[in-house]
Design an enzyme around this catalytic site. Structure first.
Site, PDB file in Angstrom:
ATOM      1  N   GLY A  59       0.796  -1.230   0.000  1.00 11.27           N
ATOM      2  CA  GLY A  59       0.000   0.000   0.000  1.00 11.27           C
ATOM      3  C   GLY A  59       0.820   1.268   0.000  1.00 11.27           C
ATOM      4  O   GLY A  59       0.307   2.337   0.332  1.00 11.27           O
ATOM      5  N   HIS A  70       1.429   0.959 -13.100  1.00 10.52           N
ATOM      6  CA  HIS A  70       2.171  -0.235 -13.505  1.00 10.52           C
ATOM      7  C   HIS A  70       3.665   0.075 -13.442  1.00 10.52           C
ATOM      8  O   HIS A  70       4.099   1.136 -13.918  1.00 10.52           O
ATOM      9  CB  HIS A  70       1.767  -0.649 -14.922  1.00 10.52           C
ATOM     10  CG  HIS A  70       2.438  -1.909 -15.356  1.00 10.52           C
ATOM     11  ND1 HIS A  70       2.077  -3.151 -14.872  1.00 10.52           N
ATOM     12  CD2 HIS A  70       3.478  -2.115 -16.193  1.00 10.52           C
ATOM     13  CE1 HIS A  70       2.871  -4.062 -15.398  1.00 10.52           C
ATOM     14  NE2 HIS A  70       3.728  -3.474 -16.207  1.00 10.52           N
ATOM     15  N   ASN A 126      -4.832   2.785 -12.998  1.00  6.76           N
ATOM     16  CA  ASN A 126      -3.882   1.785 -12.508  1.00  6.76           C
ATOM     17  C   ASN A 126      -2.474   2.366 -12.565  1.00  6.76           C
ATOM     18  O   ASN A 126      -2.187   3.236 -13.385  1.00  6.76           O
ATOM     19  CB  ASN A 126      -3.944   0.531 -13.394  1.00  6.76           C
ATOM     20  CG  ASN A 126      -2.989  -0.554 -12.928  1.00  6.76           C
ATOM     21  OD1 ASN A 126      -2.906  -0.856 -11.735  1.00  6.76           O
ATOM     22  ND2 ASN A 126      -2.253  -1.140 -13.861  1.00  6.76           N
ATOM     23  N   ASN A 131       1.736   2.959  -2.547  1.00  2.00           N
ATOM     24  CA  ASN A 131       1.120   3.898  -3.500  1.00  2.00           C
ATOM     25  C   ASN A 131      -0.136   4.530  -2.913  1.00  2.00           C
ATOM     26  O   ASN A 131      -0.365   5.734  -3.086  1.00  2.00           O
ATOM     27  CB  ASN A 131       0.817   3.201  -4.828  1.00  2.00           C
ATOM     28  CG  ASN A 131       2.048   3.153  -5.714  1.00  2.00           C
ATOM     29  OD1 ASN A 131       2.480   4.170  -6.241  1.00  2.00           O
ATOM     30  ND2 ASN A 131       2.644   1.972  -5.838  1.00  2.00           N
ATOM     31  N   MET A 137      -3.382  -7.056  -7.660  1.00  2.00           N
ATOM     32  CA  MET A 137      -2.774  -8.069  -8.506  1.00  2.00           C
ATOM     33  C   MET A 137      -3.810  -9.000  -9.147  1.00  2.00           C
ATOM     34  O   MET A 137      -3.580 -10.208  -9.293  1.00  2.00           O
ATOM     35  CB  MET A 137      -1.738  -8.862  -7.707  1.00  2.00           C
ATOM     36  CG  MET A 137      -0.639  -7.973  -7.115  1.00  2.00           C
ATOM     37  SD  MET A 137       0.110  -6.821  -8.291  1.00  2.00           S
ATOM     38  CE  MET A 137       1.093  -7.955  -9.240  1.00  2.00           C
ATOM     39  N   ARG A 138      -4.926  -8.418  -9.546  1.00  2.45           N
ATOM     40  CA  ARG A 138      -5.949  -9.169 -10.272  1.00  2.45           C
ATOM     41  C   ARG A 138      -6.367  -8.378 -11.505  1.00  2.45           C
ATOM     42  O   ARG A 138      -6.329  -7.146 -11.491  1.00  2.45           O
ATOM     43  CB  ARG A 138      -7.210  -9.379  -9.408  1.00  2.45           C
ATOM     44  CG  ARG A 138      -7.013 -10.382  -8.324  1.00  2.45           C
ATOM     45  CD  ARG A 138      -8.233 -10.503  -7.443  1.00  2.45           C
ATOM     46  NE  ARG A 138      -7.922 -11.456  -6.405  1.00  2.45           N
ATOM     47  CZ  ARG A 138      -8.222 -12.750  -6.441  1.00  2.45           C
ATOM     48  NH1 ARG A 138      -8.922 -13.237  -7.451  1.00  2.45           N
ATOM     49  NH2 ARG A 138      -7.858 -13.543  -5.476  1.00  2.45           N
TER      50      ARG A 138
HETATM   51  C1  GAR Z   1       3.822  -1.281  -7.243  1.00  4.02           C
HETATM   52  O1  GAR Z   1       5.147  -1.260  -7.694  1.00  4.02           O
HETATM   53  C2  GAR Z   1       2.862  -1.320  -8.395  1.00  4.02           C
HETATM   54  O2  GAR Z   1       3.294  -0.610  -9.497  1.00  4.02           O
HETATM   55  C3  GAR Z   1       2.806  -2.786  -8.682  1.00  4.02           C
HETATM   56  O3  GAR Z   1       2.799  -3.413  -7.427  1.00  4.02           O
HETATM   57  C4  GAR Z   1       3.509  -2.581  -6.508  1.00  4.02           C
HETATM   58  C5  GAR Z   1       2.602  -2.345  -5.319  1.00  4.02           C
HETATM   59  O4  GAR Z   1       3.284  -1.651  -4.314  1.00  4.02           O
HETATM   60  N1  GAR Z   1       1.651  -3.130  -9.440  1.00  4.02           N
HETATM   61  C6  GAR Z   1       1.642  -4.064 -10.371  1.00  4.02           C
HETATM   62  O5  GAR Z   1       2.600  -4.753 -10.641  1.00  4.02           O
HETATM   63  C7  GAR Z   1       0.307  -4.242 -11.067  1.00  4.02           C
HETATM   64  N2  GAR Z   1       0.466  -4.941 -12.306  1.00  4.02           N
HETATM   65  P1  GAR Z   1       2.475  -0.970  -3.140  1.00  4.02           P
HETATM   66  O6  GAR Z   1       1.518  -2.023  -2.575  1.00  4.02           O
HETATM   67  O7  GAR Z   1       3.543  -0.615  -2.142  1.00  4.02           O
HETATM   68  O8  GAR Z   1       1.752   0.218  -3.685  1.00  4.02           O
END
Ligand code: GAR
Length: 208
Positions: free
Chosen positions: A16, A115, A113, A18, A96-97
Protein backbone atom coordinates in the site's frame (compact mmCIF):
# COMPACT_ATOMS: atom_id res chain seq x y z
CA UNK A 1 -14.97 17.75 -17.22
CA UNK A 2 -15.10 20.22 -14.33
CA UNK A 3 -12.79 20.16 -11.35
CA UNK A 4 -14.15 18.29 -8.35
CA UNK A 5 -13.09 16.63 -5.15
CA UNK A 6 -12.35 13.04 -6.12
CA UNK A 7 -14.07 10.38 -4.04
CA UNK A 8 -11.53 7.59 -4.29
CA UNK A 9 -11.89 3.87 -3.66
CA UNK A 10 -8.55 2.02 -3.58
CA UNK A 11 -8.05 -1.63 -4.51
CA UNK A 12 -4.71 -3.16 -3.50
CA UNK A 13 -3.10 -6.46 -2.67
CA UNK A 14 0.14 -5.54 -0.95
CA UNK A 15 2.01 -3.02 1.12
CA UNK A 16 0.00 0.00 0.00
CA UNK A 17 2.88 2.43 -0.45
CA UNK A 18 1.12 3.90 -3.50
CA UNK A 19 -2.11 4.32 -1.54
CA UNK A 20 0.00 6.04 1.12
CA UNK A 21 1.46 8.46 -1.43
CA UNK A 22 -2.04 9.43 -2.54
CA UNK A 23 -3.19 9.81 1.05
CA UNK A 24 -0.12 11.92 1.88
CA UNK A 25 -0.96 14.26 -1.01
CA UNK A 26 -4.55 14.57 0.25
CA UNK A 27 -3.35 15.27 3.79
CA UNK A 28 -0.80 17.81 2.51
CA UNK A 29 -3.56 19.64 0.65
CA UNK A 30 -1.94 19.11 -2.76
CA UNK A 31 -4.63 16.73 -4.04
CA UNK A 32 -8.33 17.58 -3.88
CA UNK A 33 -9.60 14.11 -2.98
CA UNK A 34 -10.90 11.90 -0.22
CA UNK A 35 -10.03 8.21 0.09
CA UNK A 36 -13.46 6.83 0.98
CA UNK A 37 -12.67 3.12 1.24
CA UNK A 38 -9.81 0.64 0.72
CA UNK A 39 -10.44 -2.92 -0.40
CA UNK A 40 -8.00 -5.80 -0.64
CA UNK A 41 -8.25 -9.33 -1.97
CA UNK A 42 -5.61 -10.30 0.63
CA UNK A 43 -7.05 -10.46 4.14
CA UNK A 44 -3.83 -9.52 5.96
CA UNK A 45 -2.44 -7.06 3.40
CA UNK A 46 -0.56 -4.14 4.89
CA UNK A 47 -2.61 -1.75 2.76
CA UNK A 48 -5.61 -2.49 4.99
CA UNK A 49 -3.63 -1.70 8.15
CA UNK A 50 -2.35 1.54 6.65
CA UNK A 51 -5.92 2.61 5.82
CA UNK A 52 -7.28 1.68 9.26
CA UNK A 53 -4.42 3.59 10.91
CA UNK A 54 -5.85 6.70 9.23
CA UNK A 55 -9.47 5.92 10.04
CA UNK A 56 -10.30 4.96 6.46
CA UNK A 57 -12.87 2.15 6.08
CA UNK A 58 -10.95 -0.93 4.93
CA UNK A 59 -12.17 -4.39 4.17
CA UNK A 60 -11.19 -7.71 2.69
CA UNK A 61 -12.86 -8.67 -0.54
CA UNK A 62 -13.40 -12.41 -0.93
CA UNK A 63 -12.56 -13.04 -4.59
CA UNK A 64 -13.10 -16.82 -4.57
CA UNK A 65 -13.32 -18.92 -6.64
CA UNK A 66 -11.05 -16.88 -8.93
CA UNK A 67 -7.29 -16.68 -8.40
CA UNK A 68 -6.23 -13.97 -10.83
CA UNK A 69 -9.30 -11.88 -11.68
CA UNK A 70 -12.06 -9.86 -10.05
CA UNK A 71 -15.22 -11.33 -11.48
CA UNK A 72 -18.67 -12.69 -10.73
CA UNK A 73 -20.11 -12.15 -7.25
CA UNK A 74 -16.83 -10.66 -5.98
CA UNK A 75 -16.97 -8.01 -8.69
CA UNK A 76 -20.60 -7.24 -7.89
CA UNK A 77 -19.78 -7.01 -4.17
CA UNK A 78 -16.87 -4.70 -4.94
CA UNK A 79 -19.09 -2.35 -6.97
CA UNK A 80 -21.71 -2.39 -4.21
CA UNK A 81 -19.17 -1.43 -1.55
CA UNK A 82 -17.61 1.29 -3.72
CA UNK A 83 -21.06 2.73 -4.48
CA UNK A 84 -22.11 2.57 -0.84
CA UNK A 85 -19.15 4.84 -0.03
CA UNK A 86 -20.02 7.26 -2.83
CA UNK A 87 -16.84 6.47 -4.78
CA UNK A 88 -16.46 8.12 -8.20
CA UNK A 89 -12.83 7.16 -8.95
CA UNK A 90 -11.26 3.71 -8.56
CA UNK A 91 -7.51 3.63 -7.92
CA UNK A 92 -5.76 0.31 -8.47
CA UNK A 93 -2.65 0.43 -6.29
CA UNK A 94 -0.77 -2.83 -6.49
CA UNK A 95 -4.00 -4.77 -7.13
CA UNK A 96 -2.77 -8.07 -8.51
CA UNK A 97 -5.95 -9.17 -10.27
CA UNK A 98 -7.37 -8.47 -13.71
CA UNK A 99 -10.45 -6.29 -13.48
CA UNK A 100 -13.34 -7.20 -15.74
CA UNK A 101 -15.98 -5.22 -17.69
CA UNK A 102 -18.48 -5.08 -14.82
CA UNK A 103 -16.26 -2.80 -12.73
CA UNK A 104 -15.27 -0.73 -15.76
CA UNK A 105 -18.92 -0.24 -16.75
CA UNK A 106 -19.77 0.90 -13.22
CA UNK A 107 -17.00 3.56 -13.33
CA UNK A 108 -16.52 4.50 -17.00
CA UNK A 109 -13.14 6.18 -17.63
CA UNK A 110 -12.70 6.43 -13.86
CA UNK A 111 -10.58 3.35 -13.10
CA UNK A 112 -6.85 4.09 -12.94
CA UNK A 113 -3.88 1.79 -12.51
CA UNK A 114 -0.19 2.18 -11.81
CA UNK A 115 2.17 -0.23 -13.50
CA UNK A 116 5.89 -0.55 -12.69
CA UNK A 117 7.15 -0.32 -16.29
CA UNK A 118 7.16 2.02 -19.26
CA UNK A 119 4.18 0.52 -21.05
CA UNK A 120 3.67 -0.99 -23.55
CA UNK A 121 6.94 -2.67 -22.51
CA UNK A 122 6.69 -5.33 -19.82
CA UNK A 123 2.99 -5.66 -18.98
CA UNK A 124 1.97 -8.24 -16.37
CA UNK A 125 3.70 -9.53 -13.28
CA UNK A 126 7.00 -8.27 -11.73
CA UNK A 127 7.60 -5.84 -14.58
CA UNK A 128 10.80 -4.49 -13.00
CA UNK A 129 12.28 -8.00 -13.08
CA UNK A 130 11.18 -8.41 -16.69
CA UNK A 131 13.05 -5.17 -17.56
CA UNK A 132 16.17 -6.32 -15.75
CA UNK A 133 16.12 -9.79 -17.31
CA UNK A 134 15.60 -8.25 -20.76
CA UNK A 135 18.65 -6.03 -20.39
CA UNK A 136 16.70 -2.77 -20.66
CA UNK A 137 18.71 0.38 -19.91
CA UNK A 138 15.66 2.33 -18.77
CA UNK A 139 12.67 1.33 -16.68
CA UNK A 140 9.96 3.30 -14.95
CA UNK A 141 6.27 3.49 -14.20
CA UNK A 142 3.02 4.29 -15.98
CA UNK A 143 -0.28 5.61 -14.67
CA UNK A 144 -3.07 4.79 -17.10
CA UNK A 145 -6.81 4.49 -17.41
CA UNK A 146 -7.86 0.86 -17.27
CA UNK A 147 -9.53 -0.75 -20.27
CA UNK A 148 -10.48 -4.35 -20.94
CA UNK A 149 -6.92 -5.44 -21.76
CA UNK A 150 -4.08 -6.11 -19.35
CA UNK A 151 -2.06 -2.91 -18.83
CA UNK A 152 -3.25 -1.57 -22.21
CA UNK A 153 -5.37 1.47 -21.32
CA UNK A 154 -4.70 5.11 -22.34
CA UNK A 155 -1.55 6.47 -20.71
CA UNK A 156 -1.75 9.51 -18.41
CA UNK A 157 1.78 9.84 -17.04
CA UNK A 158 5.07 7.97 -17.32
CA UNK A 159 8.27 8.45 -15.36
CA UNK A 160 11.58 6.85 -16.31
CA UNK A 161 14.52 5.70 -14.21
CA UNK A 162 17.88 4.26 -15.33
CA UNK A 163 18.73 0.61 -14.92
CA UNK A 164 22.15 0.63 -13.23
CA UNK A 165 25.03 -1.85 -13.31
CA UNK A 166 24.62 -4.20 -10.40
CA UNK A 167 20.89 -3.61 -9.99
CA UNK A 168 18.92 -6.41 -8.41
CA UNK A 169 15.15 -6.74 -8.85
CA UNK A 170 14.81 -5.16 -5.41
CA UNK A 171 17.03 -2.12 -6.04
CA UNK A 172 15.39 -1.44 -9.40
CA UNK A 173 11.89 -1.79 -7.98
CA UNK A 174 12.80 0.59 -5.14
CA UNK A 175 14.02 3.21 -7.66
CA UNK A 176 10.81 2.81 -9.68
CA UNK A 177 8.67 3.13 -6.56
CA UNK A 178 10.16 6.55 -5.75
CA UNK A 179 8.76 7.70 -9.10
CA UNK A 180 5.46 5.86 -8.60
CA UNK A 181 4.88 7.84 -5.43
CA UNK A 182 5.18 11.07 -7.43
CA UNK A 183 3.29 9.89 -10.50
CA UNK A 184 0.05 8.66 -8.92
CA UNK A 185 -0.73 11.84 -6.97
CA UNK A 186 0.23 13.88 -10.04
CA UNK A 187 -2.14 11.95 -12.32
CA UNK A 188 -4.97 12.16 -9.81
CA UNK A 189 -4.38 15.90 -9.41
CA UNK A 190 -4.83 16.32 -13.18
CA UNK A 191 -8.04 14.27 -12.97
CA UNK A 192 -9.37 16.29 -10.04
CA UNK A 193 -8.61 19.52 -11.89
CA UNK A 194 -10.69 18.30 -14.84
CA UNK A 195 -7.66 18.45 -17.12
CA UNK A 196 -7.77 14.92 -18.58
CA UNK A 197 -9.70 14.03 -21.72
CA UNK A 198 -9.54 10.61 -23.34
CA UNK A 199 -9.48 10.73 -27.14
CA UNK A 200 -9.17 7.16 -28.43
CA UNK A 201 -5.82 5.87 -27.21
CA UNK A 202 -4.61 9.32 -26.23
CA UNK A 203 -5.08 11.23 -23.02
CA UNK A 204 -5.12 14.95 -23.73
CA UNK A 205 -3.86 16.99 -20.78
CA UNK A 206 -5.31 20.50 -20.78
CA UNK A 207 -2.75 23.25 -20.20
CA UNK A 208 0.27 21.13 -21.18
C1 GAR B 1 3.82 -1.28 -7.24
O1 GAR B 1 5.15 -1.26 -7.69
C2 GAR B 1 2.86 -1.32 -8.40
O2 GAR B 1 3.29 -0.61 -9.50
C3 GAR B 1 2.81 -2.79 -8.68
O3 GAR B 1 2.80 -3.41 -7.43
C4 GAR B 1 3.51 -2.58 -6.51
C5 GAR B 1 2.60 -2.34 -5.32
O4 GAR B 1 3.28 -1.65 -4.31
N1 GAR B 1 1.65 -3.13 -9.44
C6 GAR B 1 1.64 -4.06 -10.37
O5 GAR B 1 2.60 -4.75 -10.64
C7 GAR B 1 0.31 -4.24 -11.07
N2 GAR B 1 0.47 -4.94 -12.31
P1 GAR B 1 2.48 -0.97 -3.14
O6 GAR B 1 1.52 -2.02 -2.58
O7 GAR B 1 3.54 -0.62 -2.14
O8 GAR B 1 1.75 0.22 -3.68
Amino acid sequence: MDSATLRIGVLGSGSGSNMQSVLDAVLAGTLDAKICVVLSDVADAKILDRARDHGIPAQWLDCAPYKTKLDGEAERACVRVLNSHGVDTVVLAGFMRIVKPGLLAAFPNRVLNIHPALLPAFPGIAAWKQALDYGAKAAGCTVHFVDEGTDTGPIIIQKAVPVLEGDTPETLHARIQVQEHLAYPEALRLLSEGRLRVDGRRVIIAGC
